[in-house]
Structures are given as C-alpha cells and as structure tokens.
Design a protein around this motif. Structure first.
Motif, PDB file in Angstrom:
ATOM      1  N   VAL A   1       0.843  -1.203   0.000  1.00  0.00           N
ATOM      2  CA  VAL A   1       0.000   0.000   0.000  1.00  0.00           C
ATOM      3  C   VAL A   1       0.876   1.249   0.000  1.00  0.00           C
ATOM      4  O   VAL A   1       0.675   2.169  -0.801  1.00  0.00           O
ATOM      5  N   LEU A   2       1.873   1.290   0.891  1.00  0.00           N
ATOM      6  CA  LEU A   2       2.716   2.489   0.968  1.00  0.00           C
ATOM      7  C   LEU A   2       3.662   2.598  -0.225  1.00  0.00           C
ATOM      8  O   LEU A   2       3.922   3.704  -0.708  1.00  0.00           O
ATOM      9  N   ALA A   3       4.171   1.475  -0.701  1.00  0.00           N
ATOM     10  CA  ALA A   3       5.059   1.519  -1.869  1.00  0.00           C
ATOM     11  C   ALA A   3       4.324   2.085  -3.076  1.00  0.00           C
ATOM     12  O   ALA A   3       4.865   2.929  -3.801  1.00  0.00           O
ATOM     13  N   LEU A   4       3.104   1.650  -3.284  1.00  0.00           N
ATOM     14  CA  LEU A   4       2.315   2.169  -4.401  1.00  0.00           C
ATOM     15  C   LEU A   4       1.909   3.625  -4.152  1.00  0.00           C
ATOM     16  O   LEU A   4       1.892   4.435  -5.080  1.00  0.00           O
ATOM     17  N   ALA A   5       1.608   3.951  -2.900  1.00  0.00           N
ATOM     18  CA  ALA A   5       1.201   5.321  -2.566  1.00  0.00           C
ATOM     19  C   ALA A   5       2.313   6.335  -2.814  1.00  0.00           C
ATOM     20  O   ALA A   5       2.048   7.467  -3.206  1.00  0.00           O
ATOM     21  N   ILE A   6       3.557   5.926  -2.595  1.00  0.00           N
ATOM     22  CA  ILE A   6       4.663   6.870  -2.807  1.00  0.00           C
ATOM     23  C   ILE A   6       5.195   6.812  -4.237  1.00  0.00           C
ATOM     24  O   ILE A   6       6.108   7.548  -4.595  1.00  0.00           O
ATOM     25  N   GLY A   7       4.618   5.940  -5.047  1.00  0.00           N
ATOM     26  CA  GLY A   7       5.058   5.827  -6.433  1.00  0.00           C
ATOM     27  C   GLY A   7       6.381   5.103  -6.590  1.00  0.00           C
ATOM     28  O   GLY A   7       7.153   5.398  -7.505  1.00  0.00           O
ATOM     29  N   MET A   8       6.631   4.130  -5.712  1.00  0.00           N
ATOM     30  CA  MET A   8       7.860   3.346  -5.828  1.00  0.00           C
ATOM     31  C   MET A   8       7.844   2.639  -7.181  1.00  0.00           C
ATOM     32  O   MET A   8       6.842   2.022  -7.537  1.00  0.00           O
TER      33      MET A   8
END
Length: 170
Positions: A44-51
């Motif tokens: 969720v966070l990786a996708l949210a930060i645009g990793m």
C-alpha cells in the motif's frame, strides 16, 4: 511539519513491529494475519509513494531470498515458523540495501536475548511471577526464545534508512 497522513504512514511499520514483538513475548506466536498486514502495508505504501515497479520487484526478490533461508532455519528447528515469515516480511520493507544491517542487528539482538533468557532461567522465579502465564512460559527452560522481539527491534533500528521512511521525511 509533516501532514497527518505522512505521520500515519510513518507509524505503520513501527506499530506492526511492536505488535509482532509483544505477540511473540506474550504468546510465543506471530500470527499469519500480522505477517500479512506487514506485507500489505508495504505494498500500500510503496504504491502510494510511487515506488517504481522494478524497485518493488527487487524488494520482493530480497524477501523471497530471506524466506528461503528462514524456512531452512525453521526446518532445522532453529527458529519458529512465525519468525521465519516475519523476517521475510520485514525484509520486504527494507530491500537488499538494508537487508544485511537488518540481519546483523537481528542476529546480535537475538543472541543477546537468548543469553539473557538462559541466564534468567538459571534462577528460580518468584511465586508471584509464576502466576503470570507469559512470564512463567518465558522462564521455562523447555520454552523457546521469542525471537520476534529481536526481529522487530532490528527492523526498527534500520527503518529510518528505508525508502518508504525516507520518502516521507525527505
């Protein structure tokens, strides 16, 4: 000052590590649900930060590599199954760049925890403490070591160098 959403995002990993450590301490178990939350939280966070997907893939490869070795350790009876899953899920957050420091910290902290428990188990437990189930279990020489405590603490020690943490504080 960080926006409230950033603060929440920064606290996901530490809260999950605290839950894993306390669960292992109190019950000698790390639930599959908790490990799944660690994994989902990363995505969720990786996708949210645009990793970038390539970076996510490398984090997955790192976690898969650690999972292979941790399950070998589990097969030999050196660590528990929950520990094996937690170390891999934690490594998912850290990737290859932080894998070695994380595993070194986990080894050192786990060794210290083991030595402390072995030393404490040589002395009789006061009656009042024997009535507390988790303390009595922890003191029992037939019981294992709640290695999830060391894994979680090591994760917290290196978390500030992770890509996700750095994204929110940079």
């Amino acid at each position: 000052m960080l926006p409230a959403l950033s603060v929440v995002a920064l606290l996901v990993f530490p809260l999950l590590m605290a839950l894993a450590a306390s669960s292992d301490l109190l019950t000698m178990r790390i639930s599959n649900r908790l490990v799944l939350l660690v994994i989902v939280g990363f995505f969720v966070l990786a996708l949210a930060i645009g990793m970038p997907l390539e970076t996510i893939g490398m984090h997955l490869a790192c976690a898969a590599l650690v999972l292979v070795f941790s399950f070998a350790f589990f097969a030999f009876g050196w660590i528990g199954g929950g520990d094996a899953k937690l170390v891999a899920a934690t490594t998912l957050w850290l990737g290859f760049g932080m894998m070695l420091p994380y595993l070194v910290y986990a080894s050192l902290l786990g060794g210290a925890l083991t030595l402390i428990l072995l030393a404490a188990r040589r002395w009789p437990l006061p009656e009042r403490l024997r009535r507390v189930a988790w303390i009595d279990r922890l003191h029992d020489s037939k019981s294992g070591v709640p290695y999830g405590i060391a894994l979680a603490a090591a994760g917290l020690l290196v978390y500030s160098d992770s890509i996700i943490f750095q994204h929110f504080v940079a």
